[in-house]
Design a protein around this motif. Structure first.
Motif, PDB file in Angstrom:
ATOM      1  N   ALA A  92       0.830  -1.208   0.000  1.00  0.00           N
ATOM      2  CA  ALA A  92       0.000   0.000   0.000  1.00  0.00           C
ATOM      3  C   ALA A  92       0.864   1.258   0.000  1.00  0.00           C
ATOM      4  N   ASP A  93       1.906   1.266   0.805  1.00  0.00           N
ATOM      5  CA  ASP A  93       2.811   2.421   0.819  1.00  0.00           C
ATOM      6  C   ASP A  93       3.456   2.632  -0.547  1.00  0.00           C
ATOM      7  N   ARG A  94       3.841   1.557  -1.167  1.00  0.00           N
ATOM      8  CA  ARG A  94       4.480   1.663  -2.492  1.00  0.00           C
ATOM      9  C   ARG A  94       3.507   2.189  -3.535  1.00  0.00           C
ATOM     10  N   PHE A  95       2.264   1.706  -3.480  1.00  0.00           N
ATOM     11  CA  PHE A  95       1.278   2.188  -4.447  1.00  0.00           C
ATOM     12  C   PHE A  95       0.991   3.675  -4.232  1.00  0.00           C
ATOM     13  N   ILE A  96       0.876   4.094  -2.982  1.00  0.00           N
ATOM     14  CA  ILE A  96       0.611   5.512  -2.690  1.00  0.00           C
ATOM     15  C   ILE A  96       1.768   6.381  -3.166  1.00  0.00           C
ATOM     16  N   ARG A  97       2.979   5.870  -3.022  1.00  0.00           N
ATOM     17  CA  ARG A  97       4.147   6.651  -3.444  1.00  0.00           C
ATOM     18  C   ARG A  97       4.265   6.728  -4.962  1.00  0.00           C
ATOM     19  N   LEU A  98       3.934   5.638  -5.667  1.00  0.00           N
ATOM     20  CA  LEU A  98       4.093   5.604  -7.120  1.00  0.00           C
ATOM     21  C   LEU A  98       2.903   6.183  -7.874  1.00  0.00           C
ATOM     22  N   HIS A  99       1.715   6.108  -7.279  1.00  0.00           N
ATOM     23  CA  HIS A  99       0.505   6.544  -7.988  1.00  0.00           C
ATOM     24  C   HIS A  99      -0.325   7.467  -7.091  1.00  0.00           C
ATOM     25  N   PRO A 100       0.179   8.644  -6.753  1.00  0.00           N
ATOM     26  CA  PRO A 100      -0.572   9.532  -5.847  1.00  0.00           C
ATOM     27  C   PRO A 100      -1.853  10.079  -6.453  1.00  0.00           C
ATOM     28  N   ASP A 101      -1.972  10.066  -7.780  1.00  0.00           N
ATOM     29  CA  ASP A 101      -3.157  10.610  -8.441  1.00  0.00           C
ATOM     30  C   ASP A 101      -4.060   9.521  -9.018  1.00  0.00           C
ATOM     31  N   HIS A 102      -3.842   8.303  -8.634  1.00  0.00           N
ATOM     32  CA  HIS A 102      -4.658   7.209  -9.164  1.00  0.00           C
ATOM     33  C   HIS A 102      -6.092   7.335  -8.663  1.00  0.00           C
ATOM     34  N   GLU A 103      -7.019   6.909  -9.481  1.00  0.00           N
ATOM     35  CA  GLU A 103      -8.430   7.040  -9.121  1.00  0.00           C
ATOM     36  C   GLU A 103      -8.830   6.134  -7.957  1.00  0.00           C
ATOM     37  N   SER A 104      -8.034   5.099  -7.690  1.00  0.00           N
ATOM     38  CA  SER A 104      -8.332   4.181  -6.588  1.00  0.00           C
ATOM     39  C   SER A 104      -7.335   4.332  -5.447  1.00  0.00           C
ATOM     40  N   ILE A 105      -6.746   5.501  -5.326  1.00  0.00           N
ATOM     41  CA  ILE A 105      -5.766   5.720  -4.267  1.00  0.00           C
ATOM     42  C   ILE A 105      -6.399   5.600  -2.887  1.00  0.00           C
ATOM     43  N   ASP A 106      -7.696   5.931  -2.784  1.00  0.00           N
ATOM     44  CA  ASP A 106      -8.359   5.810  -1.482  1.00  0.00           C
ATOM     45  C   ASP A 106      -8.416   4.354  -1.013  1.00  0.00           C
ATOM     46  N   TYR A 107      -8.483   3.426  -1.960  1.00  0.00           N
ATOM     47  CA  TYR A 107      -8.490   2.002  -1.596  1.00  0.00           C
ATOM     48  C   TYR A 107      -7.164   1.604  -0.950  1.00  0.00           C
ATOM     49  N   ALA A 108      -6.067   2.152  -1.456  1.00  0.00           N
ATOM     50  CA  ALA A 108      -4.759   1.849  -0.873  1.00  0.00           C
ATOM     51  C   ALA A 108      -4.679   2.355   0.560  1.00  0.00           C
ATOM     52  N   TYR A 109      -5.169   3.573   0.806  1.00  0.00           N
ATOM     53  CA  TYR A 109      -5.194   4.091   2.172  1.00  0.00           C
ATOM     54  C   TYR A 109      -6.079   3.220   3.068  1.00  0.00           C
ATOM     55  N   TYR A 110      -7.210   2.813   2.534  1.00  0.00           N
ATOM     56  CA  TYR A 110      -8.139   2.006   3.315  1.00  0.00           C
ATOM     57  C   TYR A 110      -7.533   0.647   3.666  1.00  0.00           C
ATOM     58  N   MET A 111      -6.920  -0.017   2.680  1.00  0.00           N
ATOM     59  CA  MET A 111      -6.346  -1.335   2.931  1.00  0.00           C
ATOM     60  C   MET A 111      -5.147  -1.259   3.869  1.00  0.00           C
ATOM     61  N   LYS A 112      -4.431  -0.153   3.838  1.00  0.00           N
ATOM     62  CA  LYS A 112      -3.331   0.015   4.787  1.00  0.00           C
ATOM     63  C   LYS A 112      -3.870   0.062   6.219  1.00  0.00           C
ATOM     64  N   GLY A 113      -4.969   0.785   6.402  1.00  0.00           N
ATOM     65  CA  GLY A 113      -5.588   0.820   7.722  1.00  0.00           C
ATOM     66  C   GLY A 113      -6.166  -0.519   8.123  1.00  0.00           C
ATOM     67  N   VAL A 114      -6.778  -1.225   7.188  1.00  0.00           N
ATOM     68  CA  VAL A 114      -7.364  -2.535   7.499  1.00  0.00           C
ATOM     69  C   VAL A 114      -6.274  -3.534   7.891  1.00  0.00           C
ATOM     70  N   ALA A 115      -5.151  -3.495   7.183  1.00  0.00           N
ATOM     71  CA  ALA A 115      -4.054  -4.402   7.519  1.00  0.00           C
ATOM     72  C   ALA A 115      -3.525  -4.124   8.923  1.00  0.00           C
ATOM     73  N   THR A 116      -3.374  -2.854   9.264  1.00  0.00           N
ATOM     74  CA  THR A 116      -2.921  -2.505  10.611  1.00  0.00           C
ATOM     75  C   THR A 116      -3.965  -2.881  11.645  1.00  0.00           C
ATOM     76  N   PHE A 117      -5.226  -2.680  11.315  1.00  0.00           N
ATOM     77  CA  PHE A 117      -6.327  -3.044  12.210  1.00  0.00           C
ATOM     78  C   PHE A 117      -6.338  -4.549  12.473  1.00  0.00           C
ATOM     79  N   SER A 118      -6.109  -5.343  11.435  1.00  0.00           N
ATOM     80  CA  SER A 118      -6.119  -6.800  11.587  1.00  0.00           C
ATOM     81  C   SER A 118      -4.937  -7.273  12.416  1.00  0.00           C
ATOM     82  N   GLU A 119      -3.798  -6.601  12.264  1.00  0.00           N
ATOM     83  CA  GLU A 119      -2.644  -6.980  13.081  1.00  0.00           C
ATOM     84  C   GLU A 119      -2.897  -6.693  14.548  1.00  0.00           C
ATOM     85  N   ASN A 120      -3.665  -5.646  14.824  1.00  0.00           N
ATOM     86  CA  ASN A 120      -3.975  -5.319  16.213  1.00  0.00           C
ATOM     87  C   ASN A 120      -4.867  -6.379  16.856  1.00  0.00           C
ATOM     88  N   THR A 121      -5.778  -6.974  16.086  1.00  0.00           N
ATOM     89  CA  THR A 121      -6.663  -7.991  16.646  1.00  0.00           C
ATOM     90  C   THR A 121      -5.917  -9.264  16.987  1.00  0.00           C
TER      91      THR A 121
END
Length: 336
Positions: A92-121
């Motif tokens: 997710a970090d790599r996608f955000i860095r390489l494609h900051p203007d991508h139309e699905s960039i919000d999905y990358a931010y969301y999945m980064k949070g979900v991955a961190t959320f799942s690690e917390n559980t």
């Protein structure tokens, strides 16, 4: 015998050559579209590890192809479903860095949070009833910040509603963690530290179910510290907003807890089955003790010389022979 020896040597040579052969699992695919379709098929078939390898192979062979960006985005989800949350966050970090203007960039931010959320559980929480607020909450804070960043940058995203629901859950866990820490301090009579934790919950986690517990902790800490005016203010707040709280009796009076600070030896040896661990710590006095004033005719204490102190009284002036502060030293003129 010679035939068996030749046969064994032939089998050994063939097996060594087969093991030493470097097979390419993607040899049958030559176009970018074949790689992408194969990876999607593996993903839909829940072969997440295979999908990760195929997406990575697509990106390495066609880094500037038409499916490269989409493959990087799908790779985030494949890593996540393969239980590789670190890989998902890195992708997710790599996608955000390489494609900051991508139309699905919000999905990358969301999945980064979900991955961190799942690690917390955690893994064991899927099978055992655990309280996440009693464990390390560093990942919970990270996940909360990731979802908060998503809602700040893309408030109209399709993933905002789910991110907000997860943030509420994380906020309640963070508040409950502060309450656990406050109770820990209370049990060890660290009233200032417990008070700060309770006040932090009241100020920063409004709407959380444990705000009532935080106010109750503030009441008890103020009582223990002898700050009755502040205790009355917090108690009025508790009565007004949380009249059914467990620390209030039927008359609305505050119930001071028994501290788990002095367990008996029997209690410790039997792991709490026998004995008692209650210590009824008295509340602080409501007023400070008055400072005692020495009478005018009291004899002031005489001091010892430095030489007398260093030589343990063998030399120098001791307290008995020291002149009073009001008396002139020997040989000095009398004051007029």
């Amino acid at each position: 015998m010679r035939v068996l020896l030749i046969l064994a040597l032939f089998i050994t040579v063939v097996s060594c050559s087969s093991f030493g052969e470097d097979r390419d699992e993607f040899a049958s695919m030559s176009t970018e579209e074949q790689f992408y379709r194969t990876a999607n098929q593996q993903l839909n078939a829940s072969n997440f590890t295979g999908a990760v390898r195929t997406y990575q192979a697509l990106e390495s062979r066609f880094p500037f192809g038409q499916y490269a960006a989409q493959a990087q985005l799908e790779l985030i989800y494949a890593h996540y479903r393969a239980s590789n949350v670190e890989g998902a966050r890195a992708a997710a970090d790599r996608f955000i860095r390489l494609h900051p203007d991508h139309e699905s960039i919000d999905y990358a931010y969301y999945m980064k949070g979900v991955a961190t959320f799942s690690e917390n559980t955690g893994f064991m929480s899927r099978f055992l009833p655990t309280d996440p607020s009693k464990r390390d909450i560093s990942r919970a804070r990270d996940a909360f910040n990731e979802f908060s960043l998503l809602m700040t940058l893309y408030p109209d995203s399709d993933y905002t509603a789910d991110a907000r629901a997860r943030m509420v859950f994380l906020r309640n866990n963070l508040a409950a963690y502060e309450i656990h820490v406050a109770n820990y301090y209370l049990e060890r009579r660290a009233y200032i530290a417990a008070l700060n934790r309770g006040r932090y919950v009241v100020e920063n986690f409004q709407g959380s179910p444990v705000v009532a517990d935080a106010v109750a902790i503030m009441v008890e800490c103020y009582l223990r510290l002898g700050l009755n005016d502040l205790a009355d203010t917090s108690l009025a707040l508790l009565r007004t907003n949380y009249a059914d709280h467990e620390t209030l009796d039927n008359n609305g009076d505050f119930i001071v807890r028994n501290h788990v600070t002095n367990p008996s030896l029997l209690y410790t040896v039997t792991f709490g089955l026998l004995g008692s661990n209650e210590d009824n710590t008295p509340l602080a006095p409501t007023s400070r003790p008055q400072r005692s004033v020495a009478p005018d005719n009291a004899v002031p204490e005489r001091g010892r010389s430095l030489l007398n102190i260093l030589t343990l009284g063998r030399f120098g002036r001791d307290a008995a022979s020291a002149p009073l502060p009001s008396e002139p030293p020997p040989g000095s003129p009398n004051p007029i």
